[in-house]
Design a protein around this motif. Structure first.
Motif, PDB file in Angstrom:
ATOM      1  N   GLY A 218       0.830  -1.214   0.000  1.00 15.80           N
ATOM      2  CA  GLY A 218       0.000   0.000   0.000  1.00 15.80           C
ATOM      3  C   GLY A 218       0.854   1.249   0.000  1.00 15.80           C
ATOM      4  O   GLY A 218       0.564   2.228  -0.697  1.00 15.80           O
ATOM      5  N   ARG A 219       1.936   1.222   0.776  1.00 12.09           N
ATOM      6  CA  ARG A 219       2.856   2.361   0.797  1.00 12.09           C
ATOM      7  C   ARG A 219       3.440   2.564  -0.599  1.00 12.09           C
ATOM      8  O   ARG A 219       3.526   3.682  -1.096  1.00 12.09           O
ATOM      9  CB  ARG A 219       3.988   2.102   1.804  1.00 12.09           C
ATOM     10  CG  ARG A 219       5.105   3.127   1.742  1.00 12.09           C
ATOM     11  CD  ARG A 219       6.286   2.743   2.623  1.00 12.09           C
ATOM     12  NE  ARG A 219       7.530   3.264   2.090  1.00 12.09           N
ATOM     13  CZ  ARG A 219       8.022   4.473   2.343  1.00 12.09           C
ATOM     14  NH1 ARG A 219       7.397   5.274   3.159  1.00 12.09           N
ATOM     15  NH2 ARG A 219       9.135   4.874   1.795  1.00 12.09           N
ATOM     16  N   ALA A 222       1.029   4.179  -2.892  1.00 14.72           N
ATOM     17  CA  ALA A 222       0.895   5.605  -2.576  1.00 14.72           C
ATOM     18  C   ALA A 222       2.104   6.383  -3.103  1.00 14.72           C
ATOM     19  O   ALA A 222       1.960   7.420  -3.751  1.00 14.72           O
ATOM     20  CB  ALA A 222       0.750   5.790  -1.069  1.00 14.72           C
ATOM     21  N   LEU A 234      -4.097   7.783   2.304  1.00 12.13           N
ATOM     22  CA  LEU A 234      -3.768   6.403   2.669  1.00 12.13           C
ATOM     23  C   LEU A 234      -4.496   6.065   3.967  1.00 12.13           C
ATOM     24  O   LEU A 234      -4.255   6.692   4.999  1.00 12.13           O
ATOM     25  CB  LEU A 234      -2.245   6.311   2.873  1.00 12.13           C
ATOM     26  CG  LEU A 234      -1.653   4.936   3.111  1.00 12.13           C
ATOM     27  CD1 LEU A 234      -1.820   4.040   1.894  1.00 12.13           C
ATOM     28  CD2 LEU A 234      -0.161   5.048   3.448  1.00 12.13           C
ATOM     29  N   ALA A 247       1.415  12.037   1.344  1.00 12.29           N
ATOM     30  CA  ALA A 247       0.126  11.344   1.490  1.00 12.29           C
ATOM     31  C   ALA A 247      -0.581  11.838   2.740  1.00 12.29           C
ATOM     32  O   ALA A 247       0.061  12.076   3.766  1.00 12.29           O
ATOM     33  CB  ALA A 247       0.344   9.836   1.588  1.00 12.29           C
TER      34      ALA A 247
END
Ligand SMILES: Cc1cc2nc3c(=O)[nH]c(=O)nc-3n(C[C@H](O)[C@H](O)[C@H](O)COP(=O)(O)O)c2cc1C
Length: 404
Positions: A218-219, A222, A234, A247
């Motif tokens: 997920g990081r 982003a 996020l 983010a």
């Protein structure tokens, strides 16, 4: 081989002290660093600090070496320019094309990618003048790293902090990589919502049912979206990784919170990526006291959680794009593709990223492989680092969006 040159513009904000660390982080990424500081910046940090750390004399006076025309030479040599911190005053000058100091003059000449990391008090950041300046600069192609939220100068806290220097250096690295591969900023103007990490469902005050998701994928999604120009939110559950610079972060550690935060934010997003590993079952009545070791066996009754992705796509708008992740333990790729196809239809998504997991695969690891399955296309991404997979996913999404 000469190292790529990064111009680090430092303007007169309290966060100028963090620019000293940013020089180190950029040098660790194997960049040559040239600092250009405004007169106000040098009231916060002495030029000896910047020149000793960068290994280059600081440029601060436009009239220092007129015979060298430094602002033109440096702008042409730079692979990228990062201004961190960027003051409200500097942003306003940039909008109007002022060139009355070395940094502004260099920026007016520059044709390389420019990243701006504004940092200021919340009131300054939220002032309509700053908001309009930021919108103008975004429209002109500057990559803005939105400020983080936290302690500001004095007793205040709020949005306006300069993000962590190592996170800023990561954005610069990606921007330079993208530039050398001639990649466009194809997500400019898009609002992107990404869920990441793994939820935890409480059994008692100290125990939970969880999973091994770290939030790395997920990081990476982003980070990649930010480098391509998107505005990213996020929503993270128990992340083991830092939030990338730029983010907006929202914490949602269990399935119910994750559902609420995603439902609240999805209507404003152009692209929603449901990457978090969300519990399928939760404990409806967790014990208020720690369960004591006594009985040989205890039973914990689990109730099904609401499927967030299906819930979100029920209200899908025209031109809104939904990406789901299918983490599956499978025998082979064919099975993974089949399962991803089924999920694509049942969840009304535009893209499913089928992700083989288990036996040291996927979850919590640094590497990942995937099948990308949309209505008309299937693409196979072999095992790569999570940032490369994130880039491949955004390539796929950007191509699909361009067709609309
Ligand atoms: C103690 C102090 C802290 C400041 N911090 C900030 C800041 O964090 N962000 C900002 O935009 N301006 C800040 N300012 C205001 C700027 O220094 C001022 O607008 C200055 O003209 C900026 O010049 P420059 O943009 O040429 O560097 C601060 C001023 C003072 C005196």
């Amino acid at each position: 081989m000469t190292k790529p040159l990064i111009v680090l513009g430092v303007t007169g904000g309290i966060a100028a002290y963090k620019s000293a660390e940013l020089i180190r982080r950029l040098k660790e990424q194997d960049f040559e660093v040239q600092v250009i500081a405004t007169a106000a910046a040098l009231k916060f940090v002495g030029d000896s600090t910047f020149s000793a750390l960068s290994g280059n004399p600081v440029i601060s006076d436009l009239w220092d070496k007129p015979h060298d025309v430094e602002h033109v030479n440096i702008a042409k040599k730079a692979s990228a320019i990062i201004v961190a911190p960027a003051t409200a005053d500097f942003l306003a000058h940039l909008v109007y094309g002022f060139a009355n100091d070395a940094l502004l003059a260099t920026l007016l000449v520059a044709k390389c990618p420019v990243v701006l990391a504004p940092a200021m008090h919340t009131e300054m950041w939220e002032n309509p003048a700053t908001k309009e300046n930021i919108a103008t600069l975004r429209r002109r192609g500057y990559l803005i790293i939105d400020p983080a939220t936290g302690a500001l100068t004095g007793p205040d806290s709020g949005v306006g902090r300069l993000p962590d220097p190592s996170e800023i250096a990561d954005v610069v690295k990606q921007v330079v990589n993208r530039k050398s591969n001639n990649l466009p900023k194809d997500l400019v103007g898009l609002n992107v919502l990404i869920s990441a990490g793994g939820t935890r469902e409480k059994i008692d005050p100290v125990r939970f049912i969880g999973n091994g998701s770290s939030g790395k994928q997920g990081r990476a999604l982003a980070q990649s979206a930010i480098a391509r120009g998107a505005k990213v939110t996020l929503v993270g559950a128990n992340l083991n990784v830092n939030v990338p610079a730029g983010a907006e972060f929202v914490s949602a550690d269990n399935a119910n919170l994750m559902k609420e935060e995603m439902i609240l934010r999805a209507p404003n997003a152009d692209v929603v990526i449901m990457n978090a590993a969300v519990a399928d079952y939760y404990v409806e009545n967790p014990q208020t006291n720690k369960i004591k070791k006594g009985q040989d066996k205890i039973n914990i009754s689990l109730t099904k959680t609401i499927d967030i992705l299906s819930e979100l796509t029920k209200n899908k708008r025209v031109n809104q794009y939904f990406v789901g992740f299918a983490a599956e333990t499978v025998k082979n790729q064919t099975e993974l593709i089949e399962l991803s196809r089924l999920k694509l239809a049942s969840k009304n998504c535009d893209l499913i990223v089928g992700n083989p997991v288990g036996h040291d695969l996927g979850i919590g690891q640094d590497l990942n492989s995937a099948v990308l399955v949309s209505k008309n296309l299937t693409e196979i991404v072999p095992e790569v680092d999570k940032l490369t997979l994130a880039d491949a996913i955004w390539d796929f999404v950007a191509k699909d969006l361009a067709k609309v």
